[in-house]
Structure formats: C-alpha cells, structure tokens
Design a protein around this motif. Structure first.
Motif, short mmCIF file in Angstrom:
data_model
loop_
_atom_site.label_atom_id
_atom_site.label_comp_id
_atom_site.label_asym_id
_atom_site.label_seq_id
_atom_site.Cartn_x
_atom_site.Cartn_y
_atom_site.Cartn_z
N GLY A 120 0.58 -1.15 -0.29
CA GLY A 120 -0.10 0.16 -0.08
C GLY A 120 0.78 0.96 0.04
O GLY A 120 0.36 2.28 -0.08
N ASN A 121 2.10 1.20 -0.07
CA ASN A 121 2.92 2.30 -0.12
C ASN A 121 3.02 2.73 -1.47
O ASN A 121 4.02 2.63 -2.13
N ILE A 122 1.96 3.54 -1.89
CA ILE A 122 1.82 4.04 -3.26
C ILE A 122 2.52 5.77 -3.32
O ILE A 122 2.44 6.40 -2.05
N PRO A 123 2.98 6.13 -4.46
CA PRO A 123 3.19 7.59 -4.56
C PRO A 123 2.03 8.37 -4.43
O PRO A 123 1.04 8.02 -4.66
N LYS A 124 2.31 9.40 -3.91
CA LYS A 124 1.08 10.69 -3.77
C LYS A 124 0.40 11.02 -5.30
O LYS A 124 -0.84 10.87 -4.95
N ASN A 125 1.14 10.84 -6.08
CA ASN A 125 0.55 11.14 -7.55
C ASN A 125 -0.03 9.66 -8.30
O ASN A 125 -0.41 9.50 -9.40
N PHE A 126 -0.23 8.62 -7.46
CA PHE A 126 -0.50 7.39 -8.19
C PHE A 126 -1.95 7.56 -8.60
O PHE A 126 -1.89 7.02 -9.67
N PRO A 127 -3.16 8.17 -7.96
CA PRO A 127 -4.20 8.33 -8.80
C PRO A 127 -4.14 8.94 -10.09
O PRO A 127 -4.81 8.32 -11.08
N ARG A 128 -3.20 9.74 -10.23
CA ARG A 128 -3.21 10.60 -11.65
C ARG A 128 -2.56 9.70 -12.54
O ARG A 128 -2.91 9.53 -13.61
N LYS A 129 -1.27 8.86 -12.09
CA LYS A 129 -0.77 7.93 -13.02
C LYS A 129 -1.59 6.89 -13.43
O LYS A 129 -1.57 6.53 -14.40
N LEU A 130 -2.59 6.36 -12.60
CA LEU A 130 -3.32 5.55 -12.79
C LEU A 130 -4.09 5.67 -14.06
O LEU A 130 -4.57 5.01 -14.88
N VAL A 131 -5.03 7.01 -13.97
CA VAL A 131 -5.69 7.48 -14.83
C VAL A 131 -4.88 7.62 -16.11
O VAL A 131 -5.26 7.48 -17.56
N GLU A 132 -3.67 8.18 -16.07
CA GLU A 132 -2.84 8.51 -17.42
C GLU A 132 -2.52 6.81 -17.96
O GLU A 132 -2.59 7.08 -19.01
N LEU A 133 -2.08 6.24 -16.94
CA LEU A 133 -2.00 4.86 -17.63
C LEU A 133 -3.03 4.19 -18.49
O LEU A 133 -2.99 3.75 -19.60
N GLU A 134 -4.38 4.37 -17.77
CA GLU A 134 -5.60 4.04 -18.57
C GLU A 134 -5.84 4.54 -19.74
O GLU A 134 -6.09 3.97 -20.95
N GLN A 135 -5.44 5.94 -19.91
CA GLN A 135 -5.54 6.63 -20.97
C GLN A 135 -4.58 6.23 -22.17
O GLN A 135 -5.03 6.26 -23.45
N ASN A 136 -3.51 6.11 -21.59
CA ASN A 136 -2.46 5.39 -22.69
C ASN A 136 -2.77 4.14 -23.13
O ASN A 136 -2.45 3.63 -24.52
N ILE A 137 -3.37 3.31 -22.38
CA ILE A 137 -3.63 2.07 -22.67
C ILE A 137 -4.68 2.05 -23.95
O ILE A 137 -4.78 1.41 -24.80
N MET A 138 -5.72 2.90 -23.60
CA MET A 138 -6.89 2.82 -24.54
C MET A 138 -6.46 3.72 -25.63
O MET A 138 -7.00 3.17 -26.88
N ASN A 139 -5.60 4.39 -25.66
CA ASN A 139 -5.45 5.52 -26.94
C ASN A 139 -4.38 4.56 -27.80
O ASN A 139 -3.95 4.96 -28.90
N ASN A 140 -3.85 3.31 -27.24
CA ASN A 140 -2.76 2.76 -27.98
C ASN A 140 -3.24 1.27 -28.24
O ASN A 140 -2.39 0.37 -28.45
#
Length: 177
Positions: A120-140
């Motif tokens: 559970g030791n996730i970076p503070k910006n993890f939620p933003r990174k999660l959304v960005e990863l989803e966008q990258n996956i769907m766009n590619n």
C-alpha cells in the motif's frame, strides 16, 4: 475444482475473514451471479496465492497447492488479512468510474496484487498516474507498444503467466515507480 478448493480452505478461514471485512460488490468487477458462485472467494484465494508465491503463475495452478500447504497453520494470516483489507480500502478511495479498465477482472487483479506487493505504499501522485496509464492503454490499443501489449493481455489470454507478468510490469513502471 472450486468446490474442492472451498472445502480445503474451511480450516484456513482467512479468505472468508477478508471478505467479511471488505465488500467486493463496492467494485463493479463481479456480476451478481458470480457472488453466488463464490467467485469473490476464489478471487481472494488467487490474490493470496499470488502474493505467497511472490510472483504470477499460470491459470489457477497454485491455489490448491497453497491451500494444502497452509491448511493446518498459516502463520502470516493476520498480516495477509490486514494487507488485503488495506489494499482494497486504498483502491476504493480512488473513486474510479464504473467503466474504468481497472474494473475489468484482469486489470483489477493486477492492480490489487501490485498495490499489495508494495504494502500500500503508493506514490502521492498514484491516482493521476493510474488515470494516465488507462488513457495510454486505451489510446494505444491497436499500436505495437507496451500500452497496446497491456490492452491485448487485458482482453485475451488474461490468465496466462506471461499476460499477468506483462500487465504487472507495465502497471508498476507507470504507477508505482
């Protein structure tokens, strides 16, 4: 096989204890009919087996071995219970949309395992990174790159070891590092 797995696991009640402390219906991953078939319990067993094996394995091969190995005594049961309760609480706090790829079984499994691996030791910006990863996956999804590869392994061959490893590696690289 699920019936045999559940029977073997009766004495090792940790998976049921975990489910008593989280509500998987809070996550739009399983259909109502899957809960009656104990897919939620099976999912927890798969996550626990993966964490105990310290890595992904194909299909559900290790679940029964894991249950047999820890049937009499499971020394880490309190740690595992606390870890998974914390992991699901973290994921719930993300307030992902119901149509998020992270609620597809394969991606949900990857997310749960990878967050649990780092306790559970996730970076503070993890939620933003999660959304960005989803966008990258769907766009590619049709491209020949790591995001397209994730998409392919999210949709087909999801239970193969290679698919699980690739998804886990991409998830870690783009959200946890």
């Amino acid at each position: 096989m699920l019936f045999m797995t559940v029977n073997l696991f009766k004495q090792l009640k940790i998976a049921k204890d975990i489910l008593d402390n989280i509500d998987l219906s809070d996550f739009p991953v399983f259909r109502e009919s899957e809960f009656t078939r104990m897919a939620d319990l099976y999912f927890i067993l798969l996550v626990m087996s993966t964490l105990e094996e310290t890595g992904y394995f194909p299909q559900d091969k290790e679940i029964e071995n894991y249950i047999i190995q820890y049937n009499d005594e499971y020394l880490d049961k309190n740690h595992m219970k606390a870890l998974l309760i914390k992991t699901f609480a973290i994921i719930k706090d993300f307030q992902l949309t119901d149509d998020s790829i992270w609620y597809r079984k394969s991606s949900f499994f990857t997310m749960v395992v990878e967050i649990a691996k780092v306790e559970g030791n996730i970076p503070k910006n993890f939620p933003r990174k999660l959304v960005e990863l989803e966008q990258n996956i769907m766009n590619n999804k049709k491209n020949n790159n790591e995001f397209g590869e994730y998409y392919n392994y999210m949709c087909s061959g999801t239970n193969h070891r290679k698919a699980r490893v690739v998804r886990g590696d991409i998830f870690k690289k783009h959200t946890l590092e």
